[in-house]
Design a protein around this motif. Sequence first.
Motif, PDB file in Angstrom:
ATOM      1  N   ASP A 191       0.746  -1.071  -0.278  1.00 26.28           N
ATOM      2  CA  ASP A 191       0.103  -0.031   0.069  1.00 26.28           C
ATOM      3  C   ASP A 191       0.851   1.287  -0.237  1.00 26.28           C
ATOM      4  OD1 ASP A 191      -2.201  -1.589   0.437  1.00 26.28           O
ATOM      5  OD2 ASP A 191      -2.587  -1.181   2.130  1.00 26.28           O
ATOM      6  N   LYS A 192       2.233   1.388   0.415  1.00 29.97           N
ATOM      7  CA  LYS A 192       2.505   2.440   0.775  1.00 29.97           C
ATOM      8  C   LYS A 192       3.216   2.482  -0.787  1.00 29.97           C
ATOM      9  CE  LYS A 192       3.993   2.440   5.725  1.00 29.97           C
ATOM     10  NZ  LYS A 192       4.696   2.494   6.666  1.00 29.97           N
ATOM     11  N   ILE A 193       3.958   1.516  -1.085  1.00 27.93           N
ATOM     12  CA  ILE A 193       4.212   1.814  -2.482  1.00 27.93           C
ATOM     13  C   ILE A 193       3.009   2.211  -3.261  1.00 27.93           C
ATOM     14  CG2 ILE A 193       4.973   0.851  -4.365  1.00 27.93           C
ATOM     15  CD1 ILE A 193       6.650  -1.371  -3.250  1.00 27.93           C
ATOM     16  N   LYS A 194       1.764   1.835  -3.976  1.00 34.48           N
ATOM     17  CA  LYS A 194       0.856   2.672  -4.579  1.00 34.48           C
ATOM     18  C   LYS A 194       0.882   3.671  -4.113  1.00 34.48           C
ATOM     19  CE  LYS A 194      -1.791  -1.649  -5.274  1.00 34.48           C
ATOM     20  NZ  LYS A 194      -2.811  -2.644  -4.110  1.00 34.48           N
ATOM     21  N   LYS A 195       0.989   4.538  -3.069  1.00 33.11           N
ATOM     22  CA  LYS A 195       0.776   5.594  -2.472  1.00 33.11           C
ATOM     23  C   LYS A 195       2.038   6.118  -2.582  1.00 33.11           C
ATOM     24  CE  LYS A 195       0.087   9.022   1.545  1.00 33.11           C
ATOM     25  NZ  LYS A 195       0.248   9.134   2.939  1.00 33.11           N
ATOM     26  N   ALA A 196       3.242   6.335  -3.220  1.00 34.82           N
ATOM     27  CA  ALA A 196       4.376   6.636  -3.797  1.00 34.82           C
ATOM     28  C   ALA A 196       4.148   6.782  -4.922  1.00 34.82           C
ATOM     29  CB  ALA A 196       5.660   6.075  -3.239  1.00 34.82           C
ATOM     30  N   LEU A 197       3.774   6.034  -5.662  1.00 35.23           N
ATOM     31  CA  LEU A 197       3.791   5.951  -7.226  1.00 35.23           C
ATOM     32  C   LEU A 197       2.667   7.112  -7.330  1.00 35.23           C
ATOM     33  CD1 LEU A 197       3.419   2.241  -7.890  1.00 35.23           C
ATOM     34  CD2 LEU A 197       5.072   4.205  -8.521  1.00 35.23           C
ATOM     35  N   LYS A 198       1.483   6.854  -6.543  1.00 34.94           N
ATOM     36  CA  LYS A 198       0.546   8.516  -6.401  1.00 34.94           C
ATOM     37  C   LYS A 198       1.093   9.695  -6.527  1.00 34.94           C
ATOM     38  CE  LYS A 198      -3.548   5.769  -5.314  1.00 34.94           C
ATOM     39  NZ  LYS A 198      -4.896   5.448  -3.953  1.00 34.94           N
ATOM     40  N   SER A 199       1.420   9.826  -5.611  1.00 38.05           N
ATOM     41  CA  SER A 199       2.564  11.340  -5.773  1.00 38.05           C
ATOM     42  C   SER A 199       3.450  11.441  -6.379  1.00 38.05           C
ATOM     43  CB  SER A 199       3.680  10.946  -3.887  1.00 38.05           C
ATOM     44  OG  SER A 199       4.396  10.115  -4.659  1.00 38.05           O
ATOM     45  N   GLY A 200       3.834  10.332  -7.196  1.00 36.46           N
ATOM     46  CA  GLY A 200       4.577  10.742  -8.808  1.00 36.46           C
ATOM     47  C   GLY A 200       3.902  11.536  -9.687  1.00 36.46           C
ATOM     48  N   LEU A 201       2.053  10.734 -10.025  1.00 33.90           N
ATOM     49  CA  LEU A 201       1.457  11.512 -10.876  1.00 33.90           C
ATOM     50  C   LEU A 201       0.947  12.364 -11.173  1.00 33.90           C
ATOM     51  CD1 LEU A 201      -0.947   8.390 -10.930  1.00 33.90           C
ATOM     52  CD2 LEU A 201       0.480   9.474 -13.076  1.00 33.90           C
ATOM     53  N   LYS A 202       1.561  13.384  -9.738  1.00 35.25           N
ATOM     54  CA  LYS A 202       1.513  15.036  -9.300  1.00 35.25           C
ATOM     55  C   LYS A 202       2.158  15.303  -9.884  1.00 35.25           C
ATOM     56  CE  LYS A 202      -0.356  14.129  -4.495  1.00 35.25           C
ATOM     57  NZ  LYS A 202      -0.117  14.714  -3.675  1.00 35.25           N
ATOM     58  N   ALA A 203       3.272  14.795 -10.119  1.00 37.74           N
ATOM     59  CA  ALA A 203       4.450  15.633 -11.118  1.00 37.74           C
ATOM     60  C   ALA A 203       3.645  16.598 -13.038  1.00 37.74           C
ATOM     61  CB  ALA A 203       5.548  14.929 -11.595  1.00 37.74           C
ATOM     62  N   LYS A 204       2.327  15.706 -13.384  1.00 38.97           N
ATOM     63  CA  LYS A 204       1.768  15.133 -14.627  1.00 38.97           C
ATOM     64  C   LYS A 204       1.698  17.002 -14.442  1.00 38.97           C
ATOM     65  CE  LYS A 204      -1.886  13.917 -16.930  1.00 38.97           C
ATOM     66  NZ  LYS A 204      -2.126  15.109 -17.889  1.00 38.97           N
TER      67      LYS A 204
END
Length: 261
Positions: A191-204
């Motif tokens: 779940d933490k990895i998923k959360k980290a990946l979602k934070s990366g999408l904010k760079a779009k």
Amino acid sequence: MVADKDNWPREGDLVVGTVKKVLDFGAFVELDEYPGREGLIHLSEVAPGWIKYIRDHVREGQKVVCKVLKVDPVKKHIDLSLKDVNQYQRKAKIQEWKLNLRAEKWIAFVRDNLNLGDEEVQKLREELINRYGGLYQAFEEISLLSDVNEVNLDERWRAEVYRIARENIRHPKVEIAGFVDLTCFEEDGVDKIKKALKSGLKAKKDDTELEITYVGAPRFRLHLVADDYKRAEAVLKDAANRIIKEIKKLGGKGEFHRHES
């Protein structure tokens, strides 16, 4: 080429024209870029060597690219050559002509949207040519700018020219990819990895496309589409940094690879 103030081509120019009349001694050509101007291709300038039938080489209605040999504004006479234009020059000139036709349509859009008079339109046209080297070149360069304030034009029409350029010129997109290796051995590590990946999408950004896909533990692929490489690299790096920062904050580890290893 751009016409001079009296709307005459210059000697040595390549011009696009439409054959209007073919006679035994030559062909009369209406110059598409110079309204009201007509030139003559003498029989000796139609093709190399001896010509038996001129209509084997030119015909009424044909679009041709000619070289201007001589211009006499007093006699209103223009001598043209068809044989002095090679295949490469012909292709390049036709392409330039077509692009300028498109640019003239965009000028018309600006004119209609801003209700400009003929004098203002001519001033706009001259300003675009003087500052950017040509009409199409002007719209092309302006379409690449990220902010209207970067447009080097009078403020009276700056915003409208920028809008028209951005709406009508589409540049090829570039695609790049990078990879992040993420690990987290906490009980809720997935779940933490998923959360980290979602934070990366904010760079779009609005002008980019970002997709994150699973490659195989512990690797994830970041695929970025943007208008240019500089923009793509910046957003890709930002996305990777956000992901790594977030996973570290959550007790895991992350590492970015620009290329898959």
